[in-house]
Write a protein that holds these residues in place. Structure first.
Motif, PDB file in Angstrom:
ATOM      1  N   ALA A 160      23.527  44.944  33.666  1.00 31.34           N
ATOM      2  CA  ALA A 160      24.527  44.900  34.731  1.00 31.34           C
ATOM      3  C   ALA A 160      23.928  44.385  36.035  1.00 31.34           C
ATOM      4  O   ALA A 160      24.566  43.628  36.772  1.00 31.34           O
ATOM      5  CB  ALA A 160      25.129  46.289  34.933  1.00 31.34           C
ATOM      6  N   ILE A 161      22.687  44.783  36.329  1.00 33.45           N
ATOM      7  CA  ILE A 161      22.026  44.313  37.549  1.00 33.45           C
ATOM      8  C   ILE A 161      21.866  42.787  37.511  1.00 33.45           C
ATOM      9  O   ILE A 161      22.057  42.091  38.517  1.00 33.45           O
ATOM     10  CB  ILE A 161      20.658  44.995  37.711  1.00 33.45           C
ATOM     11  N   ILE A 162      21.515  42.249  36.333  1.00 37.44           N
ATOM     12  CA  ILE A 162      21.382  40.793  36.205  1.00 37.44           C
ATOM     13  C   ILE A 162      22.709  40.114  36.514  1.00 37.44           C
ATOM     14  O   ILE A 162      22.782  39.164  37.301  1.00 37.44           O
ATOM     15  CB  ILE A 162      20.908  40.422  34.787  1.00 37.44           C
ATOM     16  N   TYR A 163      23.794  40.616  35.910  1.00 41.78           N
ATOM     17  CA  TYR A 163      25.103  40.020  36.170  1.00 41.78           C
ATOM     18  C   TYR A 163      25.499  40.177  37.633  1.00 41.78           C
ATOM     19  O   TYR A 163      26.124  39.288  38.226  1.00 41.78           O
ATOM     20  CB  TYR A 163      26.161  40.654  35.265  1.00 41.78           C
ATOM     21  N   LEU A 164      25.137  41.310  38.236  1.00 40.40           N
ATOM     22  CA  LEU A 164      25.478  41.536  39.639  1.00 40.40           C
ATOM     23  C   LEU A 164      24.778  40.521  40.527  1.00 40.40           C
ATOM     24  O   LEU A 164      25.374  39.944  41.438  1.00 40.40           O
ATOM     25  CB  LEU A 164      25.088  42.960  40.036  1.00 40.40           C
ATOM     26  N   ARG A 165      23.507  40.255  40.244  1.00 36.60           N
ATOM     27  CA  ARG A 165      22.762  39.289  41.060  1.00 36.60           C
ATOM     28  C   ARG A 165      23.239  37.864  40.826  1.00 36.60           C
ATOM     29  O   ARG A 165      22.991  36.975  41.649  1.00 36.60           O
ATOM     30  CB  ARG A 165      21.262  39.412  40.765  1.00 36.60           C
ATOM     31  N   ALA A 219      29.186  42.791  35.220  1.00 34.96           N
ATOM     32  CA  ALA A 219      28.383  43.898  35.742  1.00 34.96           C
ATOM     33  C   ALA A 219      29.150  45.212  35.599  1.00 34.96           C
ATOM     34  O   ALA A 219      28.581  46.234  35.196  1.00 34.96           O
ATOM     35  CB  ALA A 219      28.021  43.644  37.206  1.00 34.96           C
ATOM     36  N   LYS A 220      30.426  45.191  35.903  1.00 31.15           N
ATOM     37  CA  LYS A 220      31.255  46.393  35.791  1.00 31.15           C
ATOM     38  C   LYS A 220      31.299  46.902  34.345  1.00 31.15           C
ATOM     39  O   LYS A 220      31.209  48.105  34.096  1.00 31.15           O
ATOM     40  CB  LYS A 220      32.667  46.067  36.282  1.00 31.15           C
ATOM     41  N   ILE A 221      31.409  45.985  33.386  1.00 36.91           N
ATOM     42  CA  ILE A 221      31.462  46.378  31.974  1.00 36.91           C
ATOM     43  C   ILE A 221      30.172  47.086  31.560  1.00 36.91           C
ATOM     44  O   ILE A 221      30.198  48.151  30.933  1.00 36.91           O
ATOM     45  CB  ILE A 221      31.712  45.140  31.091  1.00 36.91           C
ATOM     46  N   HIS A 222      29.043  46.502  31.915  1.00 34.53           N
ATOM     47  CA  HIS A 222      27.765  47.093  31.493  1.00 34.53           C
ATOM     48  C   HIS A 222      27.457  48.392  32.254  1.00 34.53           C
ATOM     49  O   HIS A 222      26.868  49.311  31.679  1.00 34.53           O
ATOM     50  CB  HIS A 222      26.638  46.078  31.657  1.00 34.53           C
ATOM     51  N   PHE A 223      27.821  48.477  33.537  1.00 32.45           N
ATOM     52  CA  PHE A 223      27.668  49.755  34.232  1.00 32.45           C
ATOM     53  C   PHE A 223      28.539  50.824  33.561  1.00 32.45           C
ATOM     54  O   PHE A 223      28.122  51.981  33.418  1.00 32.45           O
ATOM     55  CB  PHE A 223      28.059  49.618  35.705  1.00 32.45           C
ATOM     56  N   GLY A 224      29.744  50.430  33.148  1.00 31.53           N
ATOM     57  CA  GLY A 224      30.623  51.369  32.458  1.00 31.53           C
ATOM     58  C   GLY A 224      30.032  51.822  31.135  1.00 31.53           C
ATOM     59  O   GLY A 224      30.083  53.012  30.784  1.00 31.53           O
ATOM     60  N   ASN A 225      29.437  50.895  30.365  1.00 31.12           N
ATOM     61  CA  ASN A 225      28.774  51.258  29.109  1.00 31.12           C
ATOM     62  C   ASN A 225      27.635  52.242  29.357  1.00 31.12           C
ATOM     63  O   ASN A 225      27.458  53.211  28.608  1.00 31.12           O
ATOM     64  CB  ASN A 225      28.232  50.004  28.417  1.00 31.12           C
ATOM     65  N   ALA A 226      26.862  51.977  30.416  1.00 33.29           N
ATOM     66  CA  ALA A 226      25.730  52.852  30.729  1.00 33.29           C
ATOM     67  C   ALA A 226      26.197  54.274  31.027  1.00 33.29           C
ATOM     68  O   ALA A 226      25.600  55.251  30.555  1.00 33.29           O
ATOM     69  CB  ALA A 226      24.942  52.289  31.912  1.00 33.29           C
ATOM     70  N   LEU A 227      27.272  54.397  31.787  1.00 23.99           N
ATOM     71  CA  LEU A 227      27.762  55.732  32.150  1.00 23.99           C
ATOM     72  C   LEU A 227      28.409  56.441  30.969  1.00 23.99           C
ATOM     73  O   LEU A 227      28.361  57.679  30.879  1.00 23.99           O
ATOM     74  CB  LEU A 227      28.751  55.622  33.314  1.00 23.99           C
ATOM     75  N   LYS A 247      27.953  51.092  40.312  1.00 24.73           N
ATOM     76  CA  LYS A 247      29.293  50.855  39.780  1.00 24.73           C
ATOM     77  C   LYS A 247      30.382  51.092  40.828  1.00 24.73           C
ATOM     78  O   LYS A 247      31.314  50.286  40.955  1.00 24.73           O
ATOM     79  CB  LYS A 247      29.561  51.710  38.543  1.00 24.73           C
ATOM     80  N   PRO A 248      30.324  52.186  41.622  1.00 29.41           N
ATOM     81  CA  PRO A 248      31.357  52.359  42.654  1.00 29.41           C
ATOM     82  C   PRO A 248      31.391  51.210  43.658  1.00 29.41           C
ATOM     83  O   PRO A 248      32.459  50.823  44.136  1.00 29.41           O
ATOM     84  CB  PRO A 248      30.966  53.688  43.332  1.00 29.41           C
ATOM     85  N   LYS A 249      30.222  50.639  43.965  1.00 27.02           N
ATOM     86  CA  LYS A 249      30.185  49.534  44.927  1.00 27.02           C
ATOM     87  C   LYS A 249      30.813  48.272  44.323  1.00 27.02           C
ATOM     88  O   LYS A 249      31.502  47.525  45.017  1.00 27.02           O
ATOM     89  CB  LYS A 249      28.736  49.260  45.351  1.00 27.02           C
ATOM     90  N   VAL A 250      30.547  48.062  43.037  1.00 29.86           N
ATOM     91  CA  VAL A 250      31.162  46.911  42.378  1.00 29.86           C
ATOM     92  C   VAL A 250      32.676  47.100  42.299  1.00 29.86           C
ATOM     93  O   VAL A 250      33.455  46.180  42.553  1.00 29.86           O
ATOM     94  CB  VAL A 250      30.564  46.721  40.972  1.00 29.86           C
ATOM     95  N   ASP A 251      33.101  48.326  41.941  1.00 27.50           N
ATOM     96  CA  ASP A 251      34.537  48.617  41.884  1.00 27.50           C
ATOM     97  C   ASP A 251      35.195  48.363  43.228  1.00 27.50           C
ATOM     98  O   ASP A 251      36.288  47.789  43.315  1.00 27.50           O
ATOM     99  CB  ASP A 251      34.770  50.079  41.465  1.00 27.50           C
ATOM    100  N   GLN A 252      34.519  48.789  44.288  1.00 19.09           N
ATOM    101  CA  GLN A 252      35.089  48.613  45.632  1.00 19.09           C
ATOM    102  C   GLN A 252      35.192  47.136  45.986  1.00 19.09           C
ATOM    103  O   GLN A 252      36.201  46.666  46.507  1.00 19.09           O
ATOM    104  CB  GLN A 252      34.225  49.330  46.670  1.00 19.09           C
ATOM    105  N   ALA A 253      34.145  46.369  45.676  1.00 16.83           N
ATOM    106  CA  ALA A 253      34.154  44.936  46.000  1.00 16.83           C
ATOM    107  C   ALA A 253      35.226  44.198  45.213  1.00 16.83           C
ATOM    108  O   ALA A 253      35.871  43.279  45.720  1.00 16.83           O
ATOM    109  CB  ALA A 253      32.779  44.322  45.703  1.00 16.83           C
TER     110      ALA A 253
END
Length: 310
Positions: free
Chosen positions: A232-237, A244-252, A265-271
């Motif tokens: 997710a960090i790679i996709y975010l960068r 990124a949201k999908i992989h953060f969701g999988n991690a959680l 994940k909350p920051k990505v959701d907000q953006a």
């Protein structure tokens, strides 16, 4: 006139738009617009302050190549939200490297140890803003100085005080036995080796190779939450927010306590979830959140993580 700026955050291939406008890193749209209008009036070709033809040329370059792009980035709420994600991460990253960062200006050194950081930071910005564009030949130096203040402020806000570490006091009881030696290090599993290599590659901005390492790790352990977080960090960068949201969701889902996913994940959701009422945002349906920026600067994180210097 050279517009090259190499101080503060600019040293890390990051364009510090807040420094260009001389506004705090937490400035809102109203504050950004107020400052921009003041600068634009100062640099406008018809301004009575700019009289020499050479100064008019410099003023035009500053306005078109620095000030206008900075305003375009910070005035749109969605752009500013994504940009703030970058600022948050760069502050944490540099805070971890604080011992290797050398500050140039005296005011930045004072800010690094000031007890009331917000008061000193904003008061110094206000002072600089008064004269930032008085001498057009020196504007780049002012922007570097402001950006160094922004760098220190972001590091302090990340929770790391840039103070000299204290030497631990020796114990007064000489008879106290020394602590037992640490246990021998355990040999990493194959998955841990993949993760370690991936993390090193991410730090070097080698995202394609890092993704290969993580994909190999996921073949061995599909339910490894850390693999998903790093992916997710790679996709975010790369500014692919949906992936990124999908992989953060999988991690959680695999580990509700995963620290990286919990933080980002909350920051990505907000953006992704900000609704802007401006036509500028709504009129760009072809620029989806999951589409990387193809401008050559690596997307949302390009300027920070390996973008080419201009």
């Amino acid at each position: 006139m050279s517009l090259k700026i190499d101080g503060g955050l600019f040293k890390y291939d990051f364009i510090d738009y807040h420094a260009i406008l001389c506004v705090p890193v937490d400035a809102d749209a109203k504050e950004v617009r107020k400052r921009y209008l003041k600068i634009a009036r100062r640099l406008h070709p018809d301004s009575t302050i700019v009289t020499k033809s050479s100064d008019k040329d410099i003023a035009n370059q500053l306005l078109s190549k620095l000030v206008n792009p900075a305003y375009e980035k910070l005035s749109v709420e969605r752009n500013r939200a994504e940009y703030n994600l970058v600022l948050s991460q760069i502050g944490k990253r540099l805070a971890q490297e604080s011992t290797s960062i050398e500050l140039i200006t005296d005011i930045a050194k004072q800010l690094a140890i000031a007890p009331n950081i917000d008061l000193l930071y904003k008061s110094e910005l206000a002072k600089i803003a008064e004269t930032q564009f008085d001498e057009l030949q020196q504007v780049s130096q002012f922007i570097s100085q402001i950006s160094e203040l922004n760098l220190v402020y972001l590091m302090r806000r990340a929770g790391r005080l840039m103070t000299t570490p204290q030497t631990p006091q020796s114990t007064s009881k000489s008879s106290t036995p020394p602590p037992p030696p640490p246990p021998p290090p355990k040999e990493d599993s194959p998955v841990e080796q993949y993760l370690r290599r991936a993390q090193l590659l991410i730090e070097k901005n080698q995202f394609t190779q890092a993704k290969v390492e993580l994909q190999d790790a996921l073949k061995l352990e599909p339910k490894n939450s850390r693999c998903h977080s790093l992916m997710a960090i790679i996709y975010l960068r790369q500014n692919q927010l949906k992936m990124a949201k999908i992989h953060f969701g999988n991690a959680l889902r695999l580990n509700p306590q995963d620290k990286i996913a919990l933080e980002w994940k909350p920051k990505v959701d907000q953006a992704m979830g900000i609704k802007s009422g401006t036509d500028q945002v709504e009129s760009s349906p072809n620029k989806g959140d999951n589409q990387p920026d193809k401008s050559g600067n690596g997307g949302m994180f390009g300027g920070l993580f390996g973008g080419k210097k201009k």
